[in-house]
Design an enzyme around this catalytic site. Structure first.
Site, PDB file in Angstrom:
ATOM      1  N   ASP A 254      66.190 -92.832  65.579  1.00 63.11           N
ATOM      2  CA  ASP A 254      67.204 -91.976  66.216  1.00 63.11           C
ATOM      3  C   ASP A 254      68.545 -92.006  65.473  1.00 63.11           C
ATOM      4  OD1 ASP A 254      65.440 -91.218  68.198  1.00 63.11           O
ATOM      5  OD2 ASP A 254      66.020 -92.848  69.543  1.00 63.11           O
TER       6      ASP A 254
ATOM      7  N   LYS B  30      62.247 -84.057  67.390  1.00 64.82           N
ATOM      8  CA  LYS B  30      63.080 -84.783  68.365  1.00 64.82           C
ATOM      9  C   LYS B  30      63.757 -83.745  69.272  1.00 64.82           C
ATOM     10  CE  LYS B  30      62.106 -88.947  67.111  1.00 64.82           C
ATOM     11  NZ  LYS B  30      61.327 -89.793  68.028  1.00 64.82           N
TER      12      LYS B  30
HETATM   13  C1  S3P Z   1      61.733 -94.074  72.310  1.00 71.11           C
HETATM   14  C2  S3P Z   1      60.967 -93.920  71.204  1.00 71.11           C
HETATM   15  C3  S3P Z   1      61.324 -93.032  70.083  1.00 71.11           C
HETATM   16  C4  S3P Z   1      62.790 -92.590  70.143  1.00 71.11           C
HETATM   17  C5  S3P Z   1      63.212 -92.229  71.522  1.00 71.11           C
HETATM   18  C6  S3P Z   1      63.041 -93.402  72.463  1.00 71.11           C
HETATM   19  C7  S3P Z   1      61.261 -94.977  73.382  1.00 71.11           C
HETATM   20  O1  S3P Z   1      60.510 -91.878  70.141  1.00 71.11           O
HETATM   21  O2  S3P Z   1      63.004 -91.513  69.264  1.00 71.11           O
HETATM   22  O3  S3P Z   1      64.574 -91.834  71.549  1.00 71.11           O
HETATM   23  O4  S3P Z   1      62.063 -95.357  74.250  1.00 71.11           O
HETATM   24  O5  S3P Z   1      60.076 -95.336  73.370  1.00 71.11           O
HETATM   25  P1  S3P Z   1      59.045 -91.884  69.445  1.00 71.11           P
HETATM   26  O6  S3P Z   1      58.292 -92.948  70.110  1.00 71.11           O
HETATM   27  O7  S3P Z   1      58.454 -90.543  69.729  1.00 71.11           O
HETATM   28  O8  S3P Z   1      59.312 -92.113  67.997  1.00 71.11           O
END
Ligand code: S3P
Length: 461
Positions: free
Chosen positions: A338, A365
């Site tokens: 992120d 995203k």
């Molecule tokens: C998160 C995982 C990430 C991240 C998101 C929060 C989480 O996404 O980008 O802001 O809390 O598990 P991805 O698992 O799709 O990479």
């Protein structure tokens, strides 16, 4: 002309437009702040608490819009959730009674983590739920969780015959376990499967090629669940045998390293800055940005390490620094997924080029963050090249950029905040088209920044 709600304390914002949030090159940032609560852990506390037997209490919860959407969803599935005057939340979980079918569509707002984890949790109960979200969430792929959940026995249908919301999921108390290797590094996918696996009969296993944030594994243990984590190259295999019940507990939410990232970059690029950010979670699955900024020459000193709520916390001392471009190793991506937009901002003021590749996931995203970041930087006058799966940014070597632009945020909180941080090193103000999404993850963003002396204003309406 109406006055802005927060006056810039030191810098001067010219061409003032009261309808838009904006920032401009001002004085140094100075002072102590406490990082806002971690978004990932806050979502999980709400969901696990709603599934558990007994009562879960949560202190330090991030009271952002995303978490409020998740709290609303958990209430719709029958959990009783209240906030006490002292800011501690309590969640009376459904326990052995299980989730109830919601009366209305479950609106997850802007929250990808919320909807994907909730779909996994609800799949293991005999309930039917229709999931909806805002325009950004409705454009994001859900097949990554609906595919394994269907293999486990959930029935999933879409309004539009693709893998986007609105989706209806019919869960069952007869889920079958799964052995799954997600094709992408995603903590959300891992977590959705683990939550479903709690109510499946038998052992489920997930093989991650790259380690992703392990908050679900840690928090499941705190709620009394048993699971195994076996290191496997750069990743791990997680095994969980169901059915298992969770027991309510107390969760202390640590400060969010992804929100601290904006404060850190702002201080590193603003001459004379010297700030301390307290209470930042230092889980190694989240600290890739800190590592990268230190490699770039950033003065970031972590001290006062302690353990709270099963996570390592530290206070970070950051000073303005000369930064030098680096090649960010793609294998680090999951630990800073992120943070690329704000890293790109730091890179725009570094000496030489920074290459960020192997980050195709950024395209799905809250917005297409590769293209949105490239656009943000190019409209303020930075040297940026968009790659198929990444970005190259060549910095000014510490000099200011022209600025004087309105950045399109695409309803993406991290693009909005990154643009305002970039503006802190621009000659003319940088405004954003929409500041409302900042509240999804960092509700006190403007207060914290103006308190440190940033030349930043938020819209009056
Ligand atoms: C998160 C995982 C990430 C991240 C998101 C929060 C989480 O996404 O980008 O802001 O809390 O598990 P991805 O698992 O799709 O990479």
């Amino acid at each position: 002309m109406t006055l802005p709600k927060f006056r810039a304390q030191r810098g001067q914002i010219t061409n003032f437009d009261a309808d838009k949030a904006q920032s401009v090159c001002g004085g140094a940032l100075q002072g102590h702040v406490v990082a806002p609560g971690d978004k990932s852990i806050s979502h999980r506390a709400m969901i696990f608490g709603a599934m558990a037997r007994g009562t879960t209490t949560v202190s330090g919860l991030l009271e952002g819009a995303d978490i409020m959407s998740t709290a609303g969803a958990m209430r719709a599935f029958g959990a009783d959730i209240v906030r006490a005057k002292d800011g501690v939340w309590s969640i009376k979980g459904r326990g052995d009674a299980g989730f109830k079918s919601p009366q209305n569509p479950v609106d997850c707002g802007n929250a990808g983590t919320g909807v994907r984890l909730i779909m996994g949790a609800a799949a293991g109960y005999p309930v039917t739920a229709r999931y909806v979200g805002d325009a950004s969430l409705s454009s994001r792929p859900m097949g990554r969780v609906t595919k394994p959940l269907s293999q486990m026995g959930a029935k999933i249908s879409s309004d539009n015959s693709n893998d986007r919301l609105p989706l209806t999921v019919i869960g069952t108390s007869n889920l079958t376990p799964i052995s799954y290797a997600p094709p992408i590094a995603s903590a959300q996918v891992k977590s959705a499967i683990l939550l479903a696996a709690l109510n499946a009969k038998g052992t489920s296993s997930i093989t991650e090629a790259h380690m992703t944030r392990d908050h679900t594994e840690n928090m499941l243990r705190a709620f009394g669940a048993k699971l195994e984590q076996i290191p496997n190259g750069d990743g791990q295999i997680v095994r969980l045998s169901g059915p298992q019940a969770l027991s309510g507990c107390h969760v202390t939410v640590p400060g969010d390293p992804s929100s601290a990232a904006f404060l850190i970059v702002a201080a590193l690029i603003s001459p004379g800055s010297d700030i301390v950010i307290e209470n930042v979670m230092m889980n190694p699955s989240r600290t890739g940005l800190f590592e990268t900024l230190v490699e770039m020459g950033g003065h970031i000193i972590a001290g006062n390490f302690r353990i709270s709520g099963g996570e390592v916390l530290a206070d970070l001392h950051i000073k303005y620094s000369a930064l030098y471009g680096v090649d960010v190793p793609p294998r680090r991506a999951a630990s800073m997924i992120d943070e690329y937009p704000v890293l790109a901002v730091a890179a725009a003021f570094a000496h030489g080029p920074t290459v960020m590749d192997g980050i195709g996931e950024l395209r799905v995203k809250e917005s297409d963050r590769i293209s949105a970041t490239a656009n943000l930087l190019s409209v303020i006058g930075a040297d940026v090249t968009e790659l198929k799966d990444g970005l190259t940014v060549t910095g000014t070597g510490g000099k200011t950029l022209p600025g004087g632009a309105v950045v399109t945020t695409h309803h993406d909180h991290r693009i909005a905040m990154s643009a305002l941080i970039a503006g802190l090193r621009c000659k003319a103000p940088v405004a954003i088209d929409d500041a409302s999404m900042i509240a999804t993850s960092f509700p006190n963003f403007f207060d914290l920044f103006t308190g440190l002396g940033a030349a930043m204003t938020q819209p009056t309406s």
